[in-house]
Design a protein around this motif. Sequence first.
Motif, PDB file in Angstrom:
ATOM      1  N   TYR A 216     -45.320 -24.253  70.930  1.00  0.00           N
ATOM      2  CA  TYR A 216     -44.844 -22.917  70.707  1.00  0.00           C
ATOM      3  C   TYR A 216     -45.397 -22.411  69.673  1.00  0.00           C
ATOM      4  O   TYR A 216     -45.639 -23.167  68.309  1.00  0.00           O
ATOM      5  CB  TYR A 216     -43.392 -22.892  70.639  1.00  0.00           C
ATOM      6  CG  TYR A 216     -42.424 -23.324  71.834  1.00  0.00           C
ATOM      7  CD1 TYR A 216     -42.179 -22.538  72.846  1.00  0.00           C
ATOM      8  CD2 TYR A 216     -42.618 -24.787  72.174  1.00  0.00           C
ATOM      9  CE1 TYR A 216     -41.233 -22.887  73.901  1.00  0.00           C
ATOM     10  CE2 TYR A 216     -41.952 -25.065  73.428  1.00  0.00           C
ATOM     11  CZ  TYR A 216     -41.253 -24.013  74.371  1.00  0.00           C
ATOM     12  OH  TYR A 216     -40.602 -24.618  75.353  1.00  0.00           O
ATOM     13  N   ARG A 218     -45.676 -18.682  66.803  1.00  0.00           N
ATOM     14  CA  ARG A 218     -45.350 -17.210  66.612  1.00  0.00           C
ATOM     15  C   ARG A 218     -46.218 -16.464  66.101  1.00  0.00           C
ATOM     16  O   ARG A 218     -47.153 -16.691  65.178  1.00  0.00           O
ATOM     17  CB  ARG A 218     -44.178 -17.465  65.480  1.00  0.00           C
ATOM     18  CG  ARG A 218     -43.338 -15.966  64.991  1.00  0.00           C
ATOM     19  CD  ARG A 218     -42.410 -16.483  63.968  1.00  0.00           C
ATOM     20  NE  ARG A 218     -41.661 -15.218  63.805  1.00  0.00           N
ATOM     21  CZ  ARG A 218     -41.352 -14.574  62.692  1.00  0.00           C
ATOM     22  NH1 ARG A 218     -41.726 -15.270  61.585  1.00  0.00           N
ATOM     23  NH2 ARG A 218     -40.334 -13.810  62.469  1.00  0.00           N
ATOM     24  N   ASP A 223     -40.130 -13.747  68.083  1.00  0.00           N
ATOM     25  CA  ASP A 223     -39.992 -15.076  68.286  1.00  0.00           C
ATOM     26  C   ASP A 223     -41.152 -15.741  68.610  1.00  0.00           C
ATOM     27  O   ASP A 223     -41.972 -15.547  69.206  1.00  0.00           O
ATOM     28  CB  ASP A 223     -38.796 -15.002  69.404  1.00  0.00           C
ATOM     29  CG  ASP A 223     -37.601 -14.462  68.982  1.00  0.00           C
ATOM     30  OD1 ASP A 223     -37.255 -14.241  67.690  1.00  0.00           O
ATOM     31  OD2 ASP A 223     -36.857 -14.066  70.007  1.00  0.00           O
ATOM     32  N   TYR A 224     -40.797 -17.290  68.837  1.00  0.00           N
ATOM     33  CA  TYR A 224     -41.815 -18.164  68.994  1.00  0.00           C
ATOM     34  C   TYR A 224     -41.985 -18.172  70.690  1.00  0.00           C
ATOM     35  O   TYR A 224     -40.616 -18.043  71.293  1.00  0.00           O
ATOM     36  CB  TYR A 224     -41.273 -19.702  68.741  1.00  0.00           C
ATOM     37  CG  TYR A 224     -41.938 -19.988  67.427  1.00  0.00           C
ATOM     38  CD1 TYR A 224     -42.849 -20.978  67.143  1.00  0.00           C
ATOM     39  CD2 TYR A 224     -41.176 -19.500  66.148  1.00  0.00           C
ATOM     40  CE1 TYR A 224     -43.226 -21.198  65.999  1.00  0.00           C
ATOM     41  CE2 TYR A 224     -41.750 -19.713  64.912  1.00  0.00           C
ATOM     42  CZ  TYR A 224     -42.619 -20.607  64.914  1.00  0.00           C
ATOM     43  OH  TYR A 224     -43.163 -21.040  63.746  1.00  0.00           O
ATOM     44  N   THR A 225     -42.927 -18.293  71.275  1.00  0.00           N
ATOM     45  CA  THR A 225     -43.239 -18.214  72.481  1.00  0.00           C
ATOM     46  C   THR A 225     -44.195 -19.280  73.031  1.00  0.00           C
ATOM     47  O   THR A 225     -45.160 -19.809  72.160  1.00  0.00           O
ATOM     48  CB  THR A 225     -43.986 -17.002  73.191  1.00  0.00           C
ATOM     49  OG1 THR A 225     -45.209 -16.925  72.532  1.00  0.00           O
ATOM     50  CG2 THR A 225     -42.938 -15.766  72.762  1.00  0.00           C
ATOM     51  N   ARG A 226     -44.083 -19.766  74.325  1.00  0.00           N
ATOM     52  CA  ARG A 226     -44.993 -21.089  74.540  1.00  0.00           C
ATOM     53  C   ARG A 226     -46.280 -20.865  75.001  1.00  0.00           C
ATOM     54  O   ARG A 226     -46.272 -19.856  75.890  1.00  0.00           O
ATOM     55  CB  ARG A 226     -44.113 -21.995  75.800  1.00  0.00           C
ATOM     56  CG  ARG A 226     -44.588 -23.182  76.216  1.00  0.00           C
ATOM     57  CD  ARG A 226     -43.709 -23.761  77.458  1.00  0.00           C
ATOM     58  NE  ARG A 226     -44.256 -23.140  78.558  1.00  0.00           N
ATOM     59  CZ  ARG A 226     -43.330 -23.414  79.607  1.00  0.00           C
ATOM     60  NH1 ARG A 226     -42.388 -24.134  79.587  1.00  0.00           N
ATOM     61  NH2 ARG A 226     -43.486 -22.860  80.817  1.00  0.00           N
TER      62      ARG A 226
END
Length: 292
Positions: A216, A218, A223-226
């Motif tokens: 993940y 950022r 927000d953090y994303t995969r």
Amino acid sequence: MLDEVALRVCAGFATCLVWHVASAAVAKPLPSAEIDRVVVAAIPAWQGKPAEVLDRLDLSEPFATVSQWTLVVARDPDPSAMPGFTDPGALAVCLVKTLAVECSEKYGPTKTYPWTNTAYALRTAKVVHAGARENAPLLLLQTCSTSGMNGNCDIRTVLYAYSRAADRFHPVFVNDTRGSNNNQDARFVEHGPLRGDVIVNYPTDHAPYAYWIEVYARRGVGDYTRILRYRGHTGYGDGNVLAVADSEMPEILRRLGKWQLGDALPVPPQSPKGCGRLILRRGVEWCDFASR
């Protein structure tokens, strides 16, 4: 004397919040004793017993906050969250803005895991940096649920970012594990080409048993994303002493275009004692103890 009001609210799917607001403005940094007092007052006493403050972390300096912010972890005196459970009460993890207290006592069901994960132990509470120059600070918090007879517990990992415009901390990454005894992990990468990213690994459900690997990241202020997911080559119980994130690091970096065969192998942040040189076997990094 401060005019104080306490209000308990449940909002969103993942948190139960307790707000405790003091009406008087604070012109200078408050002493720790005053912050502890409002936190204890925000948590209902049980049979006359107040909550107990376990740990405290100043957030004002590392995040250059507009208001005074403090992380306070306290022990809820009420043990009735799990009937028959004899350990101390659950943790109240509190973010305190001056004298306004927001405590998350229970982590409710998430989209990924439909059960309640109540925090009973604090594993990690520290400020980490996503930037190469020790900038872009984040608050890393890891808590553990109730432990089984074998020490297994569910771990929640949360990263909080600070918004100066809103003068508020907000979660940008949340991960829950289904236990801890099968090498599950959510690791914030503090150094190297993936600095600031989070590597998550957990066992597969079907043979041949290995691990799912997720990364993940950022970008910007969101927000953090995969950005990566694949079935790893590290076998469950294969005897590799390296953590799964370390054994899979060459493949993770290769898939992200940051490593290729022939490059020096990534050095784990904490190599096991007597590891010797690092070698690659079928795409997995190992310690070569024979080379000691």
